[in-house]
Design a protein around this motif. Sequence first.
Motif, PDB file in Angstrom:
ATOM      1  N   TYR A   1      -1.591   4.918  12.254  1.00  0.00           N
ATOM      2  CA  TYR A   1      -2.279   4.391  13.454  1.00  0.00           C
ATOM      3  C   TYR A   1      -3.308   3.323  13.049  1.00  0.00           C
ATOM      4  N   GLY A   2      -4.058   3.613  11.984  1.00  0.00           N
ATOM      5  CA  GLY A   2      -5.076   2.665  11.519  1.00  0.00           C
ATOM      6  C   GLY A   2      -4.468   1.375  11.005  1.00  0.00           C
ATOM      7  N   ALA A   3      -3.438   1.504  10.175  1.00  0.00           N
ATOM      8  CA  ALA A   3      -2.830   0.314   9.574  1.00  0.00           C
ATOM      9  C   ALA A   3      -2.058  -0.492  10.612  1.00  0.00           C
TER      10      ALA A   3
ATOM     11  N   PHE B   1     -11.417   0.906  17.344  1.00  0.00           N
ATOM     12  CA  PHE B   1     -10.281   1.809  17.581  1.00  0.00           C
ATOM     13  C   PHE B   1     -10.825   3.052  18.290  1.00  0.00           C
TER      14      PHE B   1
ATOM     15  N   VAL C   1      -7.615   7.316  10.142  1.00  0.00           N
ATOM     16  CA  VAL C   1      -7.377   6.009  10.765  1.00  0.00           C
ATOM     17  C   VAL C   1      -8.098   4.924   9.955  1.00  0.00           C
TER      18      VAL C   1
ATOM     19  N   GLY D   1      -2.651  -0.559  13.801  1.00  0.00           N
ATOM     20  CA  GLY D   1      -3.645  -1.188  14.676  1.00  0.00           C
ATOM     21  C   GLY D   1      -4.268  -2.418  14.040  1.00  0.00           C
ATOM     22  N   GLY D   2      -4.261  -2.453  12.699  1.00  0.00           N
ATOM     23  CA  GLY D   2      -4.765  -3.618  11.984  1.00  0.00           C
ATOM     24  C   GLY D   2      -3.711  -4.707  11.848  1.00  0.00           C
ATOM     25  N   GLY D   3      -2.515  -4.456  12.379  1.00  0.00           N
ATOM     26  CA  GLY D   3      -1.480  -5.485  12.395  1.00  0.00           C
ATOM     27  C   GLY D   3      -0.445  -5.381  11.294  1.00  0.00           C
ATOM     28  N   ALA D   4      -0.517  -4.322  10.472  1.00  0.00           N
ATOM     29  CA  ALA D   4       0.424  -4.198   9.356  1.00  0.00           C
ATOM     30  C   ALA D   4       1.738  -3.564   9.808  1.00  0.00           C
TER      31      ALA D   4
ATOM     32  N   ASP E   1      -8.474  -6.195  13.412  1.00  0.00           N
ATOM     33  CA  ASP E   1      -8.768  -6.267  11.979  1.00  0.00           C
ATOM     34  C   ASP E   1      -9.893  -7.257  11.707  1.00  0.00           C
TER      35      ASP E   1
ATOM     36  N   ALA F   1      -4.133  -7.181  17.389  1.00  0.00           N
ATOM     37  CA  ALA F   1      -4.542  -6.346  16.249  1.00  0.00           C
ATOM     38  C   ALA F   1      -6.062  -6.333  16.090  1.00  0.00           C
TER      39      ALA F   1
ATOM     40  N   GLY G   1      -6.204   4.226   6.751  1.00  0.00           N
ATOM     41  CA  GLY G   1      -5.007   3.409   6.975  1.00  0.00           C
ATOM     42  C   GLY G   1      -5.365   1.949   7.128  1.00  0.00           C
ATOM     43  N   LEU G   2      -6.388   1.683   7.923  1.00  0.00           N
ATOM     44  CA  LEU G   2      -6.796   0.299   8.179  1.00  0.00           C
ATOM     45  C   LEU G   2      -7.389  -0.357   6.935  1.00  0.00           C
TER      46      LEU G   2
ATOM     47  N   VAL H   1       0.826  -1.208   0.000  1.00  0.00           N
ATOM     48  CA  VAL H   1       0.000   0.000   0.000  1.00  0.00           C
ATOM     49  C   VAL H   1       0.864   1.264   0.000  1.00  0.00           C
TER      50      VAL H   1
END
Lengths: 353, 253
Positions: A64-66, B68, B78, A68-71, A198, A196, B81-82, A49
């Motif tokens: 932070y989002g990615a 989150f 956020v 937190g999703g484990g990436a 996700d 994570a 990103g996810l 990505v």
Amino acid sequence: MAKVLMKGNEAMALAAIKGGCDAFYGYPITPQNELPEYLSKHMKENGRVFVQSESEVAAINMVYGAAGGGARVLTSSSSPGIALKQEGISYLTGAELPAVIINVMRGGPGLGGIQPSQADYKQITRGGGNGDYYLYSLAPESLQEAVNLIKESFDIADYFRNPVMIAVDGLIGHMMEPVDFEQEIPKWDLKEKTWAADGMRGKRDKNVINSLYLDPQDLEDHNYKLLDKYNEMKEKHQRYELVNMDKADIAIVAFGSTARIARSAVEMLEEEGINCGIIRPITIYPFPSKAFDEIPSSVKDLLVVEMSTGQMIEDVKIVNEGKLPVHFYGRVGGIVPEAEEIVNKVKEIVGEK
Amino acid sequence: MAKTKTVYKKSPGLSDFPLSYCPGCTHGVIHKLVAECLTELDVLERSVGIGSVGCSALNYDFFSFDMFQAAHGRAPAVATGLKRVRPDTMVFTYQGDGDLASIGIAEAIHAAHRGENITIVFVNNAIYGMTGGQMAPTTLVGQKTTTSPDGRDPQHSGFPLRIAEMMATIPGATYVERVSVHDPKHVNKAKKALKKAFEIQKNNQGFSLIEFISTCPVNWGMTPKEAIDWAVDNMIPYYPLGVYKDKTKEDNA
Ligand SMILES: Cc1ncc(C[n+]2csc(CCOP(=O)(O)OP(=O)(O)O)c2C)c(N)n1
Ligand code: SF4
């Protein structure tokens, strides 16, 4: 593998891909633009990505989002952009998320300039955002070292569940050097990211990525849990290099590009019969206090050299505990000190004796 | 023994945690709709909610799936990103009007602009609830708040922002609708809209935003009933309900 000749920013980008980076989010700023430009092409090729965000504020929150999703996530910027990312960096540490942040430093304050600088030392090592937190911060002096550390930094971030900052300056970002991308890097004992968020997928209870603790006791406990990590960094993961320290009369303390220039100064001084050593912090957080325990008794003075008006010198004074006189030489505004300037400063100090 | 029939039960999308909202606050109804829609679409197990900063900041406790807690205004970043690294998750943000329309307007616009395949649940209660009732970009003209004690003066603070209308102008947005939850009929309509938004995401059709007209009886200084009436009499005329953008129809045309 054979060495390849690459520009600093591009080599660091490729190192991130080699380090298993899944995603990059960032906003353009000089002098690091070649890094996202390289990734915009090569992340996609590798099925990963790349997003150019609307701001640094958005970029770090995408991280932070990615994360937190484990990436495995990277962002890069330069000083004013890092300043904007501080809120998000504080959240990353609070929510215990791993990420790698490359800072190709330039002069400040304000819009400052675009030439090399090390004036983000405090911004990097003193938090910058709110709360009690630190970043494991690495300051390479060469492209090869930058590449190796960036490859390793994704593991370090995952290990600590904490962001890692790579602190370089425009010199390293723009220099061309041959690099070997396949050198061995230290192994870290990594656990599966069971935390994570996700999607539960019928396999586990819900996960929450959060830095909010309204109960003061919970927040105190959380802070002490974070402190344990920072203490582990300090006790077990300081990194530094000692150069020519055996018989040194004086030691230069310098990191990154400045340490590299100090190497030339040391050679020039040797020709003039002056024994000068270098203490080179590789981690600027944790500050390598252990290096100062190894200073031989021959050393009578410390000279801190920085591309700032004197920021790391505060840490040097703390670990020196008043034992040796601490001198300073700095250039700012994007002016890189010449080896001759350092030589003259050393001679001035030694000559006073 | 008398036969019993279940006519209503709590959605499995909600946890057993007691909600922290004030009596009469419609945040709770909106949570219920989110939970029901995701349950009915059978996506709870791959849903991730991005809570924001406001009275709903604790909603990571209220939903039963992954959550989150995002920095103030940054939830759409956020979510971006996810979603980019985990495209098979169902990602929504839940944001108040201070969070989205003020501090986070850039992140909301640019998530729509990029056409992120996410859903924004936007709760417009015309005030900053959590911090004690300050003026929001959505506070109505003449509305008294703790930072507009004489009522919002457009000469001083501008006219209230119409978010649904504004977001509908963004080429990247797929679906934008404004709904209200002031009575059962409108709650049903709101649920349809939200379900459509999540379906759009499920079908990879891109960005959706549902604006909910919501109440804040405590900071409006009203009883729950008065607050509902005030929303109907004052908010809906300025913030008309309806679909502002539906690219799924345009694409079929
Ligand atoms: C960076 C930052 N600025 C300010 C705040 C304080 N703050 C918390 S909630 C809030 C406003 C929330 O209002 P809104 O989004 O309308 O949600 P509501 O509480 O009404 O549901 C503010 C300003 C914060 N937490 N972080
Ligand atoms: S302060 Fe207002 S928005 Fe917040 S929970 Fe209470 S009624 Fe709802």
